[in-house]
Design a protein around this motif. Sequence first.
Motif, PDB file in Angstrom:
ATOM      1  N   ARG A 423     -11.220   8.849 -10.237  1.00 52.10           N
ATOM      2  CA  ARG A 423      -9.840   9.107  -9.844  1.00 52.10           C
ATOM      3  C   ARG A 423      -9.436   8.114  -8.747  1.00 52.10           C
ATOM      4  N   VAL A 424      -8.354   7.402  -9.023  1.00 49.26           N
ATOM      5  CA  VAL A 424      -7.786   6.465  -8.057  1.00 49.26           C
ATOM      6  C   VAL A 424      -6.502   7.082  -7.516  1.00 49.26           C
ATOM      7  N   LEU A 425      -6.417   7.225  -6.190  1.00 51.46           N
ATOM      8  CA  LEU A 425      -5.241   7.818  -5.541  1.00 51.46           C
ATOM      9  C   LEU A 425      -4.346   6.719  -4.998  1.00 51.46           C
ATOM     10  N   ILE A 426      -3.060   6.773  -5.358  1.00 51.75           N
ATOM     11  CA  ILE A 426      -2.035   5.882  -4.800  1.00 51.75           C
ATOM     12  C   ILE A 426      -1.103   6.735  -3.954  1.00 51.75           C
ATOM     13  N   GLU A 427      -0.826   6.274  -2.752  1.00 51.67           N
ATOM     14  CA  GLU A 427      -0.005   7.070  -1.825  1.00 51.67           C
ATOM     15  C   GLU A 427       1.144   6.228  -1.294  1.00 51.67           C
ATOM     16  N   GLY A 428       2.353   6.840  -1.188  1.00 50.45           N
ATOM     17  CA  GLY A 428       3.480   6.148  -0.591  1.00 50.45           C
ATOM     18  C   GLY A 428       4.783   6.460  -1.298  1.00 50.45           C
ATOM     19  N   ASP A 429       5.881   6.148  -0.628  1.00 53.29           N
ATOM     20  CA  ASP A 429       7.220   6.389  -1.153  1.00 53.29           C
ATOM     21  C   ASP A 429       7.637   5.217  -2.047  1.00 53.29           C
ATOM     22  N   SER A 430       7.872   5.502  -3.318  1.00 55.98           N
ATOM     23  CA  SER A 430       8.224   4.439  -4.264  1.00 55.98           C
ATOM     24  C   SER A 430       9.573   3.788  -3.955  1.00 55.98           C
ATOM     25  N   GLN A 431      10.419   4.461  -3.185  1.00 63.45           N
ATOM     26  CA  GLN A 431      11.737   3.914  -2.858  1.00 63.45           C
ATOM     27  C   GLN A 431      11.714   3.053  -1.599  1.00 63.45           C
ATOM     28  N   SER A 432      10.587   3.033  -0.889  1.00 63.10           N
ATOM     29  CA  SER A 432      10.488   2.283   0.361  1.00 63.10           C
ATOM     30  C   SER A 432       9.871   0.915   0.082  1.00 63.10           C
ATOM     31  N   GLU A 433      10.613  -0.121   0.388  1.00 62.10           N
ATOM     32  CA  GLU A 433      10.148  -1.471   0.085  1.00 62.10           C
ATOM     33  C   GLU A 433       8.861  -1.805   0.819  1.00 62.10           C
ATOM     34  N   TYR A 434       8.776  -1.403   2.086  1.00 57.43           N
ATOM     35  CA  TYR A 434       7.595  -1.817   2.850  1.00 57.43           C
ATOM     36  C   TYR A 434       6.340  -1.044   2.456  1.00 57.43           C
ATOM     37  N   LYS A 435       6.504   0.092   1.771  1.00 59.22           N
ATOM     38  CA  LYS A 435       5.328   0.815   1.272  1.00 59.22           C
ATOM     39  C   LYS A 435       4.699   0.090   0.078  1.00 59.22           C
ATOM     40  N   ASN A 436       5.501  -0.758  -0.619  1.00 62.12           N
ATOM     41  CA  ASN A 436       4.963  -1.662  -1.645  1.00 62.12           C
ATOM     42  C   ASN A 436       4.161  -0.904  -2.702  1.00 62.12           C
ATOM     43  N   VAL A 437       4.658   0.269  -3.081  1.00 53.07           N
ATOM     44  CA  VAL A 437       3.934   1.075  -4.070  1.00 53.07           C
ATOM     45  C   VAL A 437       3.880   0.383  -5.432  1.00 53.07           C
ATOM     46  N   ASP A 438       4.892  -0.422  -5.736  1.00 49.89           N
ATOM     47  CA  ASP A 438       4.897  -1.114  -7.040  1.00 49.89           C
ATOM     48  C   ASP A 438       3.621  -1.926  -7.237  1.00 49.89           C
ATOM     49  N   GLU A 439       3.151  -2.600  -6.168  1.00 51.08           N
ATOM     50  CA  GLU A 439       1.951  -3.412  -6.321  1.00 51.08           C
ATOM     51  C   GLU A 439       0.736  -2.551  -6.632  1.00 51.08           C
ATOM     52  N   SER A 440       0.678  -1.355  -6.050  1.00 53.18           N
ATOM     53  CA  SER A 440      -0.437  -0.458  -6.357  1.00 53.18           C
ATOM     54  C   SER A 440      -0.474  -0.133  -7.843  1.00 53.18           C
ATOM     55  N   PHE A 441       0.714   0.152  -8.429  1.00 61.55           N
ATOM     56  CA  PHE A 441       0.729   0.514  -9.850  1.00 61.55           C
ATOM     57  C   PHE A 441       0.550  -0.706 -10.750  1.00 61.55           C
ATOM     58  N   ALA A 442       0.925  -1.889 -10.223  1.00 60.56           N
ATOM     59  CA  ALA A 442       0.625  -3.108 -10.983  1.00 60.56           C
ATOM     60  C   ALA A 442      -0.877  -3.324 -11.066  1.00 60.56           C
ATOM     61  N   ILE A 443      -1.585  -3.031  -9.984  1.00 57.78           N
ATOM     62  CA  ILE A 443      -3.053  -3.139  -9.980  1.00 57.78           C
ATOM     63  C   ILE A 443      -3.653  -2.070 -10.892  1.00 57.78           C
TER      64      ILE A 443
END
Length: 585
Positions: A423-443
Amino acid sequence: MMLCDGAITTTEQLATELRRYLPNVFVNRNVASEEMLALSDRAAYERDVLPGLPADQVPARDRTRWKRARERAVKRVGFSIGYFSGSITHNDDFQMILPAVARFMRDYPDAHLHVVGELDLPEELAPFSERVMRQSFSPWRRLPQMLSFVDVNLIPLEDTLFNRAKSENKWVEAALVKVPSVASNVGALADSITDGVDGVLCENSADAWYDALARLHDDAQLRVRLGRAAYDECSLHHVTCGTGAPLARFIRERQTPNVAIVFPGLDISGGVLVALKHAAMLHAAGADVTLVAPDVSLGRWNQTDGVRLPVIGCAGAVLRGRFDKMVATMWTTLDTVRFYPNVGRRFYLVQGRETGLYASGDPQRAAVSRTYGHNPEVIYCTISPWCRDWLRDDFGHEARYVPNGIDPALFSPCERDWSGKIRVLIEGDSQSEYKNVDESFAIAAWLDPRRYEVWYLSYRGEPKSWYRVDRFLQAVPHDEVGKIYQQCHILLKTSVLESFSYPPLEMMATGGAAVVLRNGGNAAYLKDEKNALLFDRGEDELAVEHIERLVADAGLRERLREGGLATARAFSWDTLEKDVLALYE
C-alpha cells in the motif's frame, strides 16, 4: 476561603485575622465614589460660597439653589455636633460617650446635637431636647448636605474586635464636606486619622471626649484647618479615582500570565494543529490561554490534547481585555496582534513563506510579504531552519526557532507484512499547487496495480479524474490519522513548499517507509538513505526506483525503519516542550 490563593479586605484588623488562614492579604480601603465627591463639593459650595453671592452674580439656573442656601445659612446658629449613626448597632458606641455629650450640652448652651439614623435617644439628653435634631434613615445622596450642617462629626467606637475591623467611612464622608471629626482611637480610624492634623483621636473616656469637643468649640480656626486637611487627604487618597492602582498591582502580580493565540480559523490543518499544541503546552505550564478566531461564536471551547481552551470570536466584536502576550499564527492574523492596544508582548509564529500560497500577480502576495517586513514591536518565531534562514537573509529578523513535534501516542510503530500487496499512501490537497499532488499520482501511475495499492488521504481536495485511487480518505480526524499510516507501507510525498513537512515524520513514527521530494521544510530531519529516500522535482523515475528498492531490499527497509524511529523519538513533543515554552518568554 481556604480554596483561595489570597484575600482582599478593607481594614488592617480584618487583614490580621485573614492572615491566620491565607498568606497573601491586601488591604483595599473603603473609599467614596466620584459621585459622592461631587455631591460633597456641591454641599460645601452651597454652605460656604453660594449664600454670600450677590443676586446679580447668581446664574439663572442656580437661583433656586441660591435661595435655599441663604435660608439654610440664616437658620444655622450656634455650634452643632453630629452623630450619623446608621444602624442600631451603634447604640452602645453612643452610650460610651453619652456622659461627655450631656456635660458638653449642659456647659455650652449654644451647642446643638444632630442625630441621623437609628439611635435610641437616652434620657440623659431629655433636658436638651429642644437642641437635639433627629432624622431617620435617608437616601445616601442626601448625606453630604446633612453633614455640611454640622461643625464637628462624632465617631465613637467601643474597642472590640468587631469595631476594630470596621472601616473609616464616617471620617471620609465628613472630610469631603470639610467637617472635622472627633473619633475613637480604634482600628481603621486610628490607622487613617493623624491626630491634630486631619482629625482628633480620643481615648474612650468621658474626659477625653469632653475636652476634644470643648477645644473645637472654642477654636474655629482649628476646625477649619482640620476640615481642610481632611478634605485634601480624602479627596486625593480616599475616592475611587485615587486608589485603583495598588489594588490592580496586587492582582496583577498574582495573576496567571495570560496569552491570546490568534487563528484565521480553527479548521484542522498542520499549522493550526501546531499552534493548538503550543497553546496546550502553555496552558500546562500555568498560562491562562485564550484562542481568538473570526469564525466562531462567543462561548465556544476547543478541545486539544485533553485541554479545554476558551475561544473568542473576533469578527465584528470589540476586545478590551488585557493580554500579557499575543501570538499571530498565519499572515492574516498579524494585524490583529500588531494593532490590539492592550497587550504586553507580540509574537508571530511563522510556519511557512505564505507568499507561495498565491499565484504571481495576486495582490495578496504583497500583503503576505509585508507581514515579514519591518515590525520592530513583533518577536518572530518559526518551526524550521529554512524559515529561520529566509527570515534572517531576506527580511533581517533573528527569529526564535523550535522544530515541530509529534505525539508518539497517536503515531506508534507497528509491524508490516511486505510479502503481499504493497500500500502506497499519497497525502495532500489536490487543489493546492504547492502540495504538488499531481506528481505523486504521476509516479503512482508507473507502479504495477497488481502489486501496488494506492490510498489517497486529503483534508479538502477531491481526487482528479485521472488519479488512480484504490481508497480515498477525506477529512480524517487527526487522532485517527496514525491508524491510516499503520495500514500503509510507503508514504509518497511530493510537496514543493513546506515549512515543516509532517507526513514523512508521522509515517516514520509508525515504522513505515517514506519516499519524499526534497524541500526546505523536510530538510530539518530527513536524511537520504538513513531515515528516508529522497528525490528532486521531476525525478519521477527515481521515485519509482526508490519504491521498488524498498519492496525488494529488507535490509534497506530495516535501516530506514531504525533511523526513522530514532528521528521520531527526537521530535516527540515531550522532548521539545521546554523549547516551545522558551519561544514565548
